[in-house]
Design a protein around this motif. Structure first.
Motif, PDB file in Angstrom:
ATOM      1  N   ARG A  48       0.850  -1.191   0.000  1.00 54.50           N
ATOM      2  CA  ARG A  48       0.000   0.000   0.000  1.00 54.50           C
ATOM      3  C   ARG A  48       0.881   1.235   0.000  1.00 54.50           C
ATOM      4  NH1 ARG A  48      -4.173  -1.355   4.920  1.00 54.50           N
ATOM      5  NH2 ARG A  48      -4.908  -3.342   4.110  1.00 54.50           N
ATOM      6  N   LYS A  49       0.362   2.289  -0.564  1.00 50.41           N
ATOM      7  CA  LYS A  49       1.140   3.527  -0.635  1.00 50.41           C
ATOM      8  C   LYS A  49       1.489   4.031   0.761  1.00 50.41           C
ATOM      9  CE  LYS A  49       1.306   7.980  -2.875  1.00 50.41           C
ATOM     10  NZ  LYS A  49       0.626   8.949  -3.723  1.00 50.41           N
ATOM     11  N   SER A  50       0.590   3.854   1.717  1.00 49.84           N
ATOM     12  CA  SER A  50       0.853   4.313   3.083  1.00 49.84           C
ATOM     13  C   SER A  50       1.974   3.516   3.752  1.00 49.84           C
ATOM     14  CB  SER A  50      -0.417   4.235   3.923  1.00 49.84           C
ATOM     15  OG  SER A  50      -0.890   2.916   3.997  1.00 49.84           O
ATOM     16  N   TRP A  51       2.278   2.327   3.214  1.00 47.96           N
ATOM     17  CA  TRP A  51       3.349   1.508   3.761  1.00 47.96           C
ATOM     18  C   TRP A  51       4.661   1.689   3.011  1.00 47.96           C
ATOM     19  CZ3 TRP A  51       0.125  -3.620   3.839  1.00 47.96           C
ATOM     20  CH2 TRP A  51      -0.763  -3.589   4.902  1.00 47.96           C
ATOM     21  N   ARG A  69       7.139   3.795   2.989  1.00 49.49           N
ATOM     22  CA  ARG A  69       8.362   4.141   3.730  1.00 49.49           C
ATOM     23  C   ARG A  69       8.878   3.014   4.609  1.00 49.49           C
ATOM     24  NH1 ARG A  69       7.352  10.340   5.687  1.00 49.49           N
ATOM     25  NH2 ARG A  69       7.293  11.226   3.589  1.00 49.49           N
ATOM     26  N   TRP A 127       7.871  -0.562   4.354  1.00 46.19           N
ATOM     27  CA  TRP A 127       7.388  -1.858   3.873  1.00 46.19           C
ATOM     28  C   TRP A 127       8.165  -3.017   4.491  1.00 46.19           C
ATOM     29  CZ3 TRP A 127       3.492  -4.374   2.171  1.00 46.19           C
ATOM     30  CH2 TRP A 127       3.624  -5.559   1.468  1.00 46.19           C
TER      31      TRP A 127
END
Length: 52
Positions: free
Chosen positions: A22-25, A27, A29
């Protein structure tokens, strides 16, 4: 742009379900272990029970 099928995946440590990047993850991952807040809370509960 990548297609959804081309995104990296991992397996949740608690429930075993597959989770997709996900984009929110983006930084952190490498540090993502759980698919949801619920799985993270359950893992903490189980760890506390096992500890004592």
């Amino acid at each position: 742009m990548r297609r959804k099928g081309e995104l990296p995946t991992k397996t949740c440590v608690q429930c075993g379900r597959p989770m997709t990047w996900r984009k929110s993850w983006a930084r952190n991952w490498d540090n993502v272990l759980y698919c949801s807040d619920r799985c993270q809370a359950d893992a903490k509960k189980n760890h506390a029970r096992a500890k004592g």
